[in-house]
Design a protein around this motif. Structure first.
Motif, PDB file in Angstrom:
ATOM      1  N   ASN A 216       2.396 -35.336  30.035  1.00 48.02           N
ATOM      2  CA  ASN A 216       1.443 -35.034  31.104  1.00 48.02           C
ATOM      3  C   ASN A 216       0.109 -34.499  30.610  1.00 48.02           C
ATOM      4  O   ASN A 216      -0.878 -34.552  31.339  1.00 48.02           O
ATOM      5  CB  ASN A 216       2.065 -34.021  32.078  1.00 48.02           C
ATOM      6  CG  ASN A 216       2.944 -34.695  33.102  1.00 48.02           C
ATOM      7  OD1 ASN A 216       2.660 -35.796  33.555  1.00 48.02           O
ATOM      8  ND2 ASN A 216       4.049 -34.056  33.458  1.00 48.02           N
ATOM      9  N   GLU A 217       0.062 -33.965  29.394  1.00 51.91           N
ATOM     10  CA  GLU A 217      -1.188 -33.424  28.867  1.00 51.91           C
ATOM     11  C   GLU A 217      -1.340 -33.841  27.429  1.00 51.91           C
ATOM     12  O   GLU A 217      -0.388 -33.740  26.641  1.00 51.91           O
ATOM     13  CB  GLU A 217      -1.176 -31.888  28.987  1.00 51.91           C
ATOM     14  CG  GLU A 217      -2.570 -31.257  28.925  1.00 51.91           C
ATOM     15  CD  GLU A 217      -2.929 -30.734  27.538  1.00 51.91           C
ATOM     16  OE1 GLU A 217      -3.807 -29.872  27.436  1.00 51.91           O
ATOM     17  OE2 GLU A 217      -2.314 -31.191  26.543  1.00 51.91           O
ATOM     18  N   SER A 218      -2.523 -34.326  27.056  1.00 52.10           N
ATOM     19  CA  SER A 218      -2.740 -34.789  25.683  1.00 52.10           C
ATOM     20  C   SER A 218      -4.090 -34.350  25.135  1.00 52.10           C
ATOM     21  O   SER A 218      -4.608 -34.953  24.198  1.00 52.10           O
ATOM     22  CB  SER A 218      -2.619 -36.321  25.610  1.00 52.10           C
ATOM     23  OG  SER A 218      -3.523 -36.947  26.503  1.00 52.10           O
ATOM     24  N   HIS A 219      -4.679 -33.288  25.703  1.00 56.92           N
ATOM     25  CA  HIS A 219      -5.947 -32.757  25.197  1.00 56.92           C
ATOM     26  C   HIS A 219      -5.736 -31.649  24.175  1.00 56.92           C
ATOM     27  O   HIS A 219      -6.463 -31.558  23.198  1.00 56.92           O
ATOM     28  CB  HIS A 219      -6.798 -32.217  26.350  1.00 56.92           C
ATOM     29  CG  HIS A 219      -7.424 -33.285  27.187  1.00 56.92           C
ATOM     30  ND1 HIS A 219      -8.004 -34.415  26.659  1.00 56.92           N
ATOM     31  CD2 HIS A 219      -7.572 -33.401  28.532  1.00 56.92           C
ATOM     32  CE1 HIS A 219      -8.479 -35.175  27.635  1.00 56.92           C
ATOM     33  NE2 HIS A 219      -8.220 -34.579  28.784  1.00 56.92           N
ATOM     34  N   THR A 220      -4.758 -30.773  24.410  1.00 57.36           N
ATOM     35  CA  THR A 220      -4.460 -29.698  23.477  1.00 57.36           C
ATOM     36  C   THR A 220      -3.875 -30.283  22.198  1.00 57.36           C
ATOM     37  O   THR A 220      -3.126 -31.258  22.233  1.00 57.36           O
ATOM     38  CB  THR A 220      -3.467 -28.701  24.112  1.00 57.36           C
ATOM     39  OG1 THR A 220      -4.002 -28.247  25.366  1.00 57.36           O
ATOM     40  CG2 THR A 220      -3.234 -27.504  23.212  1.00 57.36           C
ATOM     41  N   HIS A 221      -4.192 -29.674  21.054  1.00 57.78           N
ATOM     42  CA  HIS A 221      -3.825 -30.265  19.766  1.00 57.78           C
ATOM     43  C   HIS A 221      -2.329 -30.531  19.649  1.00 57.78           C
ATOM     44  O   HIS A 221      -1.920 -31.623  19.236  1.00 57.78           O
ATOM     45  CB  HIS A 221      -4.261 -29.338  18.627  1.00 57.78           C
ATOM     46  CG  HIS A 221      -3.794 -29.802  17.284  1.00 57.78           C
ATOM     47  ND1 HIS A 221      -4.301 -30.930  16.666  1.00 57.78           N
ATOM     48  CD2 HIS A 221      -2.829 -29.317  16.446  1.00 57.78           C
ATOM     49  CE1 HIS A 221      -3.686 -31.115  15.511  1.00 57.78           C
ATOM     50  NE2 HIS A 221      -2.794 -30.155  15.353  1.00 57.78           N
ATOM     51  N   LEU A 297      -6.126 -19.202  23.035  1.00 62.07           N
ATOM     52  CA  LEU A 297      -6.035 -19.773  21.690  1.00 62.07           C
ATOM     53  C   LEU A 297      -5.575 -21.227  21.726  1.00 62.07           C
ATOM     54  O   LEU A 297      -5.981 -22.040  20.888  1.00 62.07           O
ATOM     55  CB  LEU A 297      -5.081 -18.939  20.831  1.00 62.07           C
ATOM     56  CG  LEU A 297      -5.617 -17.585  20.352  1.00 62.07           C
ATOM     57  CD1 LEU A 297      -4.521 -16.794  19.650  1.00 62.07           C
ATOM     58  CD2 LEU A 297      -6.815 -17.765  19.432  1.00 62.07           C
ATOM     59  N   LEU A 298      -4.717 -21.563  22.694  1.00 64.41           N
ATOM     60  CA  LEU A 298      -4.294 -22.964  22.840  1.00 64.41           C
ATOM     61  C   LEU A 298      -5.478 -23.858  23.182  1.00 64.41           C
ATOM     62  O   LEU A 298      -5.564 -25.000  22.733  1.00 64.41           O
ATOM     63  CB  LEU A 298      -3.224 -23.088  23.928  1.00 64.41           C
ATOM     64  CG  LEU A 298      -1.816 -22.603  23.618  1.00 64.41           C
ATOM     65  CD1 LEU A 298      -0.925 -22.795  24.846  1.00 64.41           C
ATOM     66  CD2 LEU A 298      -1.220 -23.339  22.432  1.00 64.41           C
ATOM     67  N   ASP A 299      -6.407 -23.318  23.986  1.00 59.90           N
ATOM     68  CA  ASP A 299      -7.544 -24.123  24.439  1.00 59.90           C
ATOM     69  C   ASP A 299      -8.569 -24.365  23.337  1.00 59.90           C
ATOM     70  O   ASP A 299      -9.423 -25.249  23.465  1.00 59.90           O
ATOM     71  CB  ASP A 299      -8.242 -23.438  25.620  1.00 59.90           C
ATOM     72  CG  ASP A 299      -7.386 -23.414  26.871  1.00 59.90           C
ATOM     73  OD1 ASP A 299      -6.419 -24.195  26.921  1.00 59.90           O
ATOM     74  OD2 ASP A 299      -7.679 -22.627  27.787  1.00 59.90           O
ATOM     75  N   ARG A 300      -8.523 -23.585  22.258  1.00 61.23           N
ATOM     76  CA  ARG A 300      -9.521 -23.740  21.202  1.00 61.23           C
ATOM     77  C   ARG A 300      -9.419 -25.090  20.511  1.00 61.23           C
ATOM     78  O   ARG A 300     -10.385 -25.553  19.897  1.00 61.23           O
ATOM     79  CB  ARG A 300      -9.357 -22.627  20.167  1.00 61.23           C
ATOM     80  CG  ARG A 300      -9.776 -21.254  20.680  1.00 61.23           C
ATOM     81  CD  ARG A 300      -9.714 -20.221  19.569  1.00 61.23           C
ATOM     82  NE  ARG A 300     -10.041 -18.889  20.070  1.00 61.23           N
ATOM     83  CZ  ARG A 300     -10.039 -17.790  19.324  1.00 61.23           C
ATOM     84  NH1 ARG A 300      -9.712 -17.881  18.044  1.00 61.23           N
ATOM     85  NH2 ARG A 300     -10.336 -16.619  19.845  1.00 61.23           N
ATOM     86  N   SER A 301      -8.259 -25.712  20.605  1.00 59.54           N
ATOM     87  CA  SER A 301      -8.078 -27.007  19.952  1.00 59.54           C
ATOM     88  C   SER A 301      -8.531 -28.176  20.820  1.00 59.54           C
ATOM     89  O   SER A 301      -8.518 -29.319  20.377  1.00 59.54           O
ATOM     90  CB  SER A 301      -6.604 -27.189  19.579  1.00 59.54           C
ATOM     91  OG  SER A 301      -5.800 -27.222  20.742  1.00 59.54           O
TER      92      SER A 301
END
Length: 396
Positions: A216-221, A297-301
């Motif tokens: 469902n999500e593929s933006h976070t590293h 911190l997850l969003d930094r990627s």
């Protein structure tokens, strides 16, 4: 004859995939319906009022060629046994990136309800500007994060229901698929969802059984790395299958390690254990600040080009936050209510963010359960794909 292992003429005793497991898999992406320009596999999308079908990206798909019936769960076999006319069963694994479809749904304010589309498989030879129609019986089973829609005739259930599948031409140019049928609801805040489907065309002796895996999500590293492994299935060769399994395993290991660290710090902070580090100093640590810090911190990627107005679907950090809210809200409600319910999320959100709304221990338990479930979903993805795509002599 005795050859040194260093000799260029030494016998190569390493396993040769092409010899050990010939014809186990076949790419399901290679064959395309010429009129629809889509691979002849089931697709996932949204009818969009008939104007322009929005589709999830099918990153990889294989057809099982060797004893495919052994791949089908018992629930699917039970359904097949009710239709004794079926003689030919095709079994597939299909992997989807749902990110674009989720962004579109959030941007247009639609619920996360999708359609199962069998048109390209049902009409594989359909030419451009040609039309076709047929009826199918469809059911889903072995679901995880995907829900039946039994209350409307367009919804799919765990029992076989009859639906129409139709392709028509609009304005003598555009190929259209419909109608708005075979609907299923997907959990908005779950990273990995999966389900099996069975489709039996009316009056035919063939059927297709598919395991669908949805990221469902593929933006976070960490989620992007897992999703990228889907495309490694490639042409369905043994080499591609092994490459997929290796990259999937590494991606899942990296993701679970990162999520475990997040869980450990946040759970400890809410339990009152000093965790140190970050911007929090001394004994006056703020558990909420640590929670927000770890999610940030997850969003930094996430790539710098990510625009919230163009990509409004929640990132992994927000998905985890809302699932924690839902877990707290579920404990405060009585009676029956659906999973991924907005009212439950809002009740839990108020309890989590209000200082007296929940104890630190309650918050810690909710964080622990949600992160453990997310880690479990990722591990199950890796293990189940390894089991389905097992190659005798090469994988265990």
């Amino acid at each position: 004859l005795k050859l040194s292992s260093h000799s260029p003429h030494a016998l190569d005793r390493s396993p040769q995939p092409s010899r050990l497991a010939p014809g186990m898999f076949r790419s399901a992406i290679a064959q395309k319906c010429p009129g629809l320009k889509l691979p002849c596999v089931p697709h996932i999308g949204h009818f969009n009022d008939g104007s322009n079908y929005e589709l999830a990206r099918t990153l990889g798909a294989v057809r099982f060629m060797k004893e495919p019936h052994e791949k089908i769960p018992s629930a699917g076999f039970d359904l097949l046994m009710r239709r004794d006319n079926v003689q030919d069963i095709e079994v597939y694994l299909a992997l989807y990136d749902m990110q674009d479809l989720r962004d579109w749904a959030y941007r247009t304010g639609r619920p996360y309800v999708v359609n199962l589309l069998f048109h390209a498989w049902l009409f594989p030879e359909l030419a451009y500007r040609s039309e076709a129609a047929g009826e199918v019986e469809v059911a889903i089973f072995e679901t995880s994060g995907v829900f039946i829609v039994p209350d409307v005739p367009e919804g799919v259930t765990k029992g076989l229901r009859r639906f129409e599948q139709r392709v028509w031409v609009k304005d003598k140019v555009y190929m259209c698929m419909g109608p708005d049928a075979i609907q299923a609801r997907v959990d908005r805040h779950r990273l990995v969802c999966s389900f099996w489907s069975l489709c039996i065309p009316a009056g035919e002796e063939r059927a297709i059984v598919t395991k669908h895996v949805l990221m469902n999500e593929s933006h976070t590293h960490i989620s992007r790395e897992v999703t990228a492994s889907f495309a490694e299935l490639g042409d369905g060769s043994i080499a591609c299958v092994l490459q997929h399994l290796q990259k999937l395993l590494v991606g899942v290991q990296n993701a679970t390690h990162r999520l475990s660290k997040l869980m450990g710090r946040c759970e400890s902070a809410f339990e009152g254990v000093f965790v140190g580090g970050g911007s929090v100093q001394g004994a006056a640590q703020d558990a909420m600040e640590i929670w927000d810090e770890q999610l940030a911190l997850l969003d930094r990627s996430v790539g710098a080009g990510h625009m919230a107005d163009q990509r409004p679907a929640p990132l992994l950090s927000e998905m985890l936050r809302r699932r924690v809210y839902e877990e707290l809200g579920r404990r405060r409600r009585k009676g029956k209510f659906p999973s991924d319910d907005q009212e439950t999320v809002e009740i839990g959100g108020r309890a989590f963010t209000t200082p007296t709304g929940a104890t630190g221990s309650e918050r810690a338990q909710a964080v622990h359960k949600v992160l453990i479930e997310c880690i479990h979903d990722l591990e199950v993805l890796s293990e189940s794909n390894a089991e389905l795509l097992a190659v005798e002599g090469l994988t265990v």
